[in-house]
Design an enzyme around this catalytic site. Structure first.
Site, PDB file in Angstrom:
ATOM      1  N   THR A  75       2.526  -5.033  -9.947  1.00 47.87           N
ATOM      2  CA  THR A  75       3.041  -5.534 -11.224  1.00 47.87           C
ATOM      3  C   THR A  75       1.931  -6.317 -11.940  1.00 47.87           C
ATOM      4  OG1 THR A  75       5.202  -5.723 -10.189  1.00 47.87           O
ATOM      5  CG2 THR A  75       4.925  -6.879 -12.284  1.00 47.87           C
ATOM      6  N   GLU A 100       9.101  -7.930  -3.618  1.00 48.83           N
ATOM      7  CA  GLU A 100       8.889  -9.214  -2.924  1.00 48.83           C
ATOM      8  C   GLU A 100       9.758  -9.335  -1.661  1.00 48.83           C
ATOM      9  OE1 GLU A 100       7.782 -12.642  -5.112  1.00 48.83           O
ATOM     10  OE2 GLU A 100       7.244 -11.460  -6.861  1.00 48.83           O
ATOM     11  N   GLU A 134       0.857  -1.191   0.000  1.00 48.17           N
ATOM     12  CA  GLU A 134       0.000   0.000   0.000  1.00 48.17           C
ATOM     13  C   GLU A 134       0.889   1.236   0.000  1.00 48.17           C
ATOM     14  OE1 GLU A 134      -2.897  -0.051   3.111  1.00 48.17           O
ATOM     15  OE2 GLU A 134      -3.791  -1.921   2.353  1.00 48.17           O
TER      16      GLU A 134
HETATM   17  N1  CAA Z   1       4.798 -18.618   6.180  1.00 44.19           N
HETATM   18  C1  CAA Z   1       3.701 -18.821   6.959  1.00 44.19           C
HETATM   19  N2  CAA Z   1       3.412 -18.029   8.038  1.00 44.19           N
HETATM   20  C2  CAA Z   1       4.250 -17.013   8.299  1.00 44.19           C
HETATM   21  C3  CAA Z   1       5.397 -16.749   7.509  1.00 44.19           C
HETATM   22  C4  CAA Z   1       5.657 -17.608   6.426  1.00 44.19           C
HETATM   23  N3  CAA Z   1       6.723 -17.418   5.649  1.00 44.19           N
HETATM   24  N4  CAA Z   1       6.040 -15.665   7.997  1.00 44.19           N
HETATM   25  C5  CAA Z   1       5.334 -15.266   9.072  1.00 44.19           C
HETATM   26  N5  CAA Z   1       4.252 -16.066   9.240  1.00 44.19           N
HETATM   27  C6  CAA Z   1       3.261 -16.012  10.311  1.00 44.19           C
HETATM   28  C7  CAA Z   1       3.941 -16.061  11.675  1.00 44.19           C
HETATM   29  O1  CAA Z   1       4.160 -17.389  12.098  1.00 44.19           O
HETATM   30  C8  CAA Z   1       2.948 -15.334  12.540  1.00 44.19           C
HETATM   31  O2  CAA Z   1       1.897 -16.207  12.887  1.00 44.19           O
HETATM   32  P1  CAA Z   1       1.454 -16.405  14.453  1.00 44.19           P
HETATM   33  O3  CAA Z   1       1.038 -15.029  14.892  1.00 44.19           O
HETATM   34  O4  CAA Z   1       0.346 -17.384  14.385  1.00 44.19           O
HETATM   35  O5  CAA Z   1       2.684 -16.879  15.145  1.00 44.19           O
HETATM   36  C9  CAA Z   1       2.350 -14.282  11.616  1.00 44.19           C
HETATM   37  O6  CAA Z   1       2.598 -14.751  10.286  1.00 44.19           O
HETATM   38  C10 CAA Z   1       2.976 -12.918  11.794  1.00 44.19           C
HETATM   39  O7  CAA Z   1       4.375 -13.084  11.620  1.00 44.19           O
HETATM   40  P2  CAA Z   1       5.424 -11.960  12.048  1.00 44.19           P
HETATM   41  O8  CAA Z   1       5.114 -11.533  13.455  1.00 44.19           O
HETATM   42  O9  CAA Z   1       6.783 -12.469  11.738  1.00 44.19           O
HETATM   43  O10 CAA Z   1       4.993 -10.761  11.065  1.00 44.19           O
HETATM   44  P3  CAA Z   1       5.573  -9.299  10.931  1.00 44.19           P
HETATM   45  O11 CAA Z   1       4.438  -8.353  10.903  1.00 44.19           O
HETATM   46  O12 CAA Z   1       6.680  -9.068  11.902  1.00 44.19           O
HETATM   47  O13 CAA Z   1       6.149  -9.304   9.420  1.00 44.19           O
HETATM   48  C11 CAA Z   1       7.789  -9.598   7.725  1.00 44.19           C
HETATM   49  C12 CAA Z   1       7.132 -10.125   9.014  1.00 44.19           C
HETATM   50  C13 CAA Z   1       8.775 -10.695   7.342  1.00 44.19           C
HETATM   51  C14 CAA Z   1       8.535  -8.297   7.928  1.00 44.19           C
HETATM   52  C15 CAA Z   1       6.715  -9.441   6.623  1.00 44.19           C
HETATM   53  O14 CAA Z   1       5.852  -8.344   6.868  1.00 44.19           O
HETATM   54  C16 CAA Z   1       7.312  -9.275   5.234  1.00 44.19           C
HETATM   55  O15 CAA Z   1       7.668 -10.254   4.577  1.00 44.19           O
HETATM   56  N6  CAA Z   1       7.421  -8.009   4.731  1.00 44.19           N
HETATM   57  C17 CAA Z   1       7.816  -7.779   3.341  1.00 44.19           C
HETATM   58  C18 CAA Z   1       6.603  -7.702   2.466  1.00 44.19           C
HETATM   59  C19 CAA Z   1       6.914  -8.021   1.040  1.00 44.19           C
HETATM   60  O16 CAA Z   1       7.702  -8.890   0.721  1.00 44.19           O
HETATM   61  N7  CAA Z   1       6.208  -7.343   0.157  1.00 44.19           N
HETATM   62  C20 CAA Z   1       6.329  -7.616  -1.247  1.00 44.19           C
HETATM   63  C21 CAA Z   1       5.097  -7.163  -1.967  1.00 44.19           C
HETATM   64  S1  CAA Z   1       4.680  -8.136  -3.354  1.00 44.19           S
HETATM   65  C22 CAA Z   1       5.621  -7.598  -4.645  1.00 44.19           C
HETATM   66  O17 CAA Z   1       6.611  -6.944  -4.487  1.00 44.19           O
HETATM   67  C23 CAA Z   1       5.162  -8.099  -5.972  1.00 44.19           C
HETATM   68  C24 CAA Z   1       5.792  -7.474  -7.151  1.00 44.19           C
HETATM   69  O18 CAA Z   1       5.665  -6.313  -7.467  1.00 44.19           O
HETATM   70  C25 CAA Z   1       6.569  -8.329  -8.066  1.00 44.19           C
END
Ligand code: CAA
Length: 380
Positions: free
Chosen positions: A158, A363, A127
């Site tokens: 994308t 990503e 967002e």
């Molecule tokens: N698989 C399954 N569950 C998962 C997981 C995974 N890989 N990672 C976390 N979870 C679960 C956790 O177990 C947790 O569950 P519980 O509460 O039941 O324990 C829950 O999700 C929350 O996890 P976190 O507390 O770790 O979450 P967070 O808010 O601290 O965020 C983060 C973690 C890794 C920073 C995450 O927000 C993240 O990956 N951020 C980056 C976002 C991103 O990659 N955006 C890309 C957009 S898409 C794009 O770019 C497409 C394009 O244009 C090509």
């Protein structure tokens, strides 16, 4: 440990290489310079089974594995990074979550046309005010009887300007944090769903992205992917696969830059001999080749773990972190080897240099990859 590819993987790699070399590579420069959406290539990707590589054939896909998928992304991205990411988004970020979390009706209605390339998808997580902090979202869905009403916006989407549907993540509760996120499949044409004009970007010009507005966008409860509150885990699980695709894209970009630098170094003479005879250039080429190979091994490990259905969160993050930063280093060296010509649009290397940079951002940024790796390492 066997590091050789099996027959099917080799066949898909070769088919993707042939297609990319013959049909994609000749268009890549024009697509970049004009920022034109490659309609004809998107159609061909579908015809060749490259839009749903790891989706079973009875659901419209090619029925191959994730190692084959990563190899195919590398080949297509070597020819054109924009075409590579269009393919990666449809495969990893749209087909994969519908395959894993969709019900039979959703698979029939949405997955089969997506995986066979008859339809194109996009993924709406980011967002305007939250990228890395993905669970903190302003876009909401309010339930009312048998439907939800979506309001908010998603950006940097994308494929957004051309997609037939979006898999979008929204807050169904603003107080539950990551447990208040739900996923929906919203088809193009749903009133209140309005993609905006393509964004202007440094690279991957032909992979058009845009902002999408949701204004009182009404969708039936049956449009929800998974249970209410499961959306964040669906998004994270999906990105575990998506990051393999982006790492493979980074390798494709780096390989192209490396191959062009190698050819140029053999041709270009200075001080009476080809620059490839100079140790300074040889060391750069050796480092480039080594890093590309290392990145591929990391990608193959993550992809084969995905094939074995073993959790690969950390391995995908490791592959993406290394491959994307490697692509920046390799394209930097490739440009340096080309000297002044590398800085000119006469050669492709400046395109690779610009295209590589996004792989460290989308990503999940390199900083988020380090957080994911560290948190998994500390848990172990
Ligand atoms: N698989 C399954 N569950 C998962 C997981 C995974 N890989 N990672 C976390 N979870 C679960 C956790 O177990 C947790 O569950 P519980 O509460 O039941 O324990 C829950 O999700 C929350 O996890 P976190 O507390 O770790 O979450 P967070 O808010 O601290 O965020 C983060 C973690 C890794 C920073 C995450 O927000 C993240 O990956 N951020 C980056 C976002 C991103 O990659 N955006 C890309 C957009 S898409 C794009 O770019 C497409 C394009 O244009 C090509």
């Amino acid at each position: 440990m066997h590091l050789s590819l099996n027959e099917e993987q080799t066949m898909i790699q070769q088919a993707a290489r042939d297609f990319a070399t013959r049909e994609v590579m000749p268009l890549a420069r024009e697509l970049d310079l004009s920022s034109r959406w490659p309609t004809e290539l998107v159609k061909r990707l579908g015809e060749l089974g490259l839009m749903g590589v790891a989706i079973p054939s009875e659901l419209g896909g090619a029925g191959a594995d994730n190692v084959s998928y990563a190899l195919a992304i590398e080949e297509v991205s070597r020819a054109c990074a924009s075409t590579g990411v269009i393919m990666s988004v449809n495969n990893s970020l749209v087909c994969d979550p519908i395959y894993k979390f969709g019900n039979d009706a959703q698979k029939k209605e949405f997955l089969t046309p997506l995986a066979s390339g008859k339809k194109l998808g996009c993924f709406g997580l980011t967002e305007p005010a939250s990228g890395s902090d993905a669970s903190h979202m302003e876009t909401v869905a309010e339930k009312s009887g048998d439907h939800y009403v979506l309001n908010g916006s998603k950006n940097w989407i994308t494929n957004g300007p051309h997609a037939d549907l979006v898999v979008v993540f929204v807050a169904t509760s603003k107080t539950l944090g990551s447990k208040g996120v739900s996923a929906f499949i919203v088809p193009k044409g749903t009133p209140g769903f309005t993609p905006q004009k393509p964004d202007h970007k440094l690279g991957i010009h032909a992979a058009q992205s845009c902002t999408i507005y949701f204004e009182n966008c009404k969708v039936p409860v049956s449009a929800r992917l998974g249970e209410e509150g499961e959306g964040f885990k669906i998004a994270m699980n999906t990105l575990d696969g998506g990051r393999i695709g982006i790492a493979a894209q980074a390798i494709g970009i780096a390989r192209s830059a490396y191959e062009e630098a190698l050819a140029y170094a053999k041709e270009r003479k200075s001080f009476g001999s080809p620059i490839a005879d100079k140790q300074a250039i040889q060391f750069m080429l050796a480092d480039m080749a080594t890093e590309i190979e290392a990145a591929r091994l990391l990608v193959m490990r993550a992809a084969s773990m995905k094939d074995k259905k073993v959790r690969h969160t950390s391995e995908s993050a490791t592959a993406k972190l290394f491959a994307s930063e490697m692509a920046t280093r390799v394209t930097h060296k490739a440009l340096q080897i080309h000297g002044g010509y590398g800085y000119s649009t006469e050669y492709n290397v400046e395109r690779h240099y610009r295209d590589a940079r996004i792989t460290e951002i989308y990503e999940g940024t390199s900083e988020i990859m380090r957080l994911v790796i560290a948190s998994n390492t500390l848990k172990a």
